[in-house]
Write a protein that holds these residues in place. Structure first.
Motif: not given
Length: 615
Positions: A232-250
């Motif tokens: 669904g719809e996300k803010t730019l901040q939510e997208y940013s945080e998902a981007y950095y979290e995914d690289f860190y997690r994986y």
């Protein structure tokens, strides 16, 4: 020489890792796609690591060592870059390969012309205890370019663009966005299939031993908001945080234990973008405030961003020493001249932050600096060595803060509104650092009123009373900045030579600890290379000297204890410790003590735990 790439990802067998049946959903053209005959549905290999939970925030010990980076490089140039530091006895712990290093943006495929035998280079550097970190963003391009004259030319879209678009792996229905490396679409980190697709592209790099990613802010160019994702719809901040979290997690799940970092932006305000936080603190093992101009204005911008980040809970923070930009980020037509004084003072400042990195558009090496290259090189060597010696301190403080302790890696002295006139800060609550942000040559320094302080580089160890104002303090030497140790400070170090003055070659292999006893000395826990407790030490003043309490320790410990009066005796629990008349005698001995200026040096064996008294 400019290079042209079409589908060179096939060279390493990394072309399209997913095939899609509905070609009409893809945008853009060209690329290798999935070859001939696509299966009827998107099918991507998934692994358990794809959905691994983010680990508790942790920064590997090696990440506190000095980093070096260039914007445009090659395999041969990278090796020469590292060799140049080693030949001049300058430590290096991490090399960042910035763009361009890939066959396209972003394939994760090393450019075979720029970096032939990429895996061999990574392995060779690792054999020298140097890690490799790679620049990237979250975009896959339909068209790519490098603006730099020595950059590459890319023919057609990234080979993974069409299959990813056809499978719906981008946000905003595959809309493309212009950014500084071309035009592309943004990976949807809220789509588990898109994440798995993205991870499969990264896997060969982990197999080659790459230790992390420098994640640049490509998401800031996603300008159609709100962002439409699989969730669904996300803010730019939510997208940013998902981007950095995914690289860190994986990356943390995929790489060997303690062998992965992400280098991310904490708070940043640059170019046309408003200031904001990017990665969350718990997903920021290394945080850098980048793209500052290479003058004192840029240095103060970096300090402002470092302070804002530290106040928000980011721990391992630093900047591009010397400043990255040769232009004003608000007016790119304005050139910013290179200045040796700025570079040296910024080098000193960076040494006194937990993250120290040489990186700039000029791709300078200290020894090729156009002004005073010998002084610049000597200055860089001194501060890089000091930073490297402080790794046990940085590591121990970081873990204490991550674990919820009261200690802070960086703590501004002034309030935010006062920062433009007061850039003092405490480092690990042990050192007071006073950045020099102009060429006047003098500064008034107000010593905090919480304790006595001692000029760190003063061999006499003269105490400075709380609240003292050091008016007209001489800072005319651009190779040094004022640093003061706080009464009560305990600072562990790894010393290998005499360059910084905190030991000699005889100190190699021992744990050196700078000790400034206080009336109520608190214990400091020193961690080893595996982040296990190596030593707990506390030090209190006594009427006749100092009393130290040491836990059991596995190796030789050398204490440099600040004292008010010359000692007459040092005793351990097993009895008197032998005094030595000279530094040479002390260095040669297995155990003993030696007085020098306002300090007493004490060398203890693993058998010397418990109370040590200085009288």
């Amino acid at each position: 020489m400019r290079r042209v790439f079409g589908s060179l990802s096939l060279v390493l067998g990394l072309g399209s890792l997913v095939a899609c049946g509905d070609d009409e959903t893809a945008t853009g053209g060209g690329g290798s796609g999935g070859g001939g005959g696509a299966p009827p549905a998107c099918d991507v290999e998934k692994r358990a690591e794809d959905e691994a939970q983010a680990p508790a925030i942790h920064t590997p010990r090696w990440a506190f060592r000095p980093w070096i980076s260039k914007d445009i490089s090659t395999g041969e140039d990278t090796r020469s870059f590292v060799d140049g530091f080693h030949e001049r006895d300058i430590p290096v712990g991490v090399v960042v390969l910035d763009s361009p290093w890939e066959t396209n943006y972003n394939t994760f495929v090393p450019n075979p012309e720029r970096y032939p035998d990429f895996g061999e280079m990574v392995a060779d550097l690792r054999a020298e205890d140097i890690r490799v970190v790679l620049w990237t963003t979250q975009m896959i391009n339909v068209s790519s370019y490098d603006l730099e004259p020595t950059g590459d030319v890319y023919m057609g879209p990234s080979p993974d663009y069409e299959p990813a678009a056809a499978c719906g792996y981008f946000v905003n229905e595959n809309r493309t966005f212009a950014w500084w490396k071309g035009t592309g679409s943004a990976v949807d980190f809220f789509n588990p299939d898109a994440r798995a697709f993205w991870h499969r592209l990264q896997d060969p790099l982990f197999d080659m031993g790459v230790s992390g990613f420098k994640l640049d802010f490509g998401e800031s160019y996603v300008d159609e908001l709100p962002i439409r994702s699989a969730e669904g719809e996300k803010t730019l901040q939510e997208y940013s945080e998902a981007y950095y979290e995914d690289f860190y997690r994986y990356g943390s799940a995929r790489a060997p234990a303690d062998e992965f970092v992400t280098m991310v932006r904490p708070y940043d305000k640059s170019y046309q973008f408003e200031g904001r936080f990017f990665a969350r603190p718990e997903h920021a093992p290394v945080a850098w405030v980048g793209d500052n101009r290479r003058d004192y204005i840029g240095m103060e911008d970096a300090l402002d961003h470092i302070f804002r980040s530290a106040e928000a809970g980011y721990v391992v923070v630093g900047s591009d020493l010397g400043g990255y930009l040769d232009r004003d980020d608000k007016d790119l037509t304005q050139d910013i001249p290179l200045d040796a004084g700025v570079f040296m003072r910024w080098t000193a400042l960076s040494s006194m932050t937990p993250f120290m990195q040489l990186h700039g558009r000029a791709n300078l090496e200290p020894w090729t600096f156009p002004e005073e290259p010998e002084l610049v090189t000597d200055t860089y060597r001194y501060w890089a060595k000091l930073h490297d010696e402080l790794v046990p301190f940085f590591d121990s403080v970081a873990i204490a803060q991550y674990d919820g302790g009261d200690v802070r890696m960086i703590r501004p002295v002034a309030t935010e509104t006062q920062w433009p006139d007061d850039w003092r800060y405490w480092l690990g609550d042990a050192l007071l650092v006073v950045p020099v942000t102009d060429d006047t040559g003098v500064v008034d320094i107000e010593i905090p009123n919480d304790a006595r302080y001692f000029a760190l580089f003063d061999p006499a160890g003269t105490p400075i009373e709380p609240g003292t104002v050091l008016a007209g303090y001489d800072v005319s030497d651009p190779s040094r900045i004022p640093v003061f140790a706080r009464e009560g400070a305990i600072i562990p170090m790894e010393i290998a030579d005499a360059v910084t003055g905190f030991g000699t070659t005889a100190s190699a292999g021992a744990l050196t600890v700078l000790v400034y006893p206080a009336e109520e000395g608190l214990p400091f826990e020193v961690l080893d290379n595996d982040d296990a407790l190596e030593l707990s030490v506390s030090a209190t003043t006594t009427p006749n000297g100092a009393s130290l309490l040491l836990s059991a320790h596995p190796r030789t410990v050398i204490l440099r204890v600040r004292i008010d009066a010359a000692p007459t005796a040092v005793e351990g629990e097993a009895g008197a410790i032998e005094q030595h008349a000279s530094r040479e005698s002390f260095d040669a001995a297995e155990r003993g003590w030696f007085a020098e200026g306002g300090f007493v040096w004490i060398k203890l064996t693993p058998a010397d735990s418990g109370i040590v008294s200085v009288e």
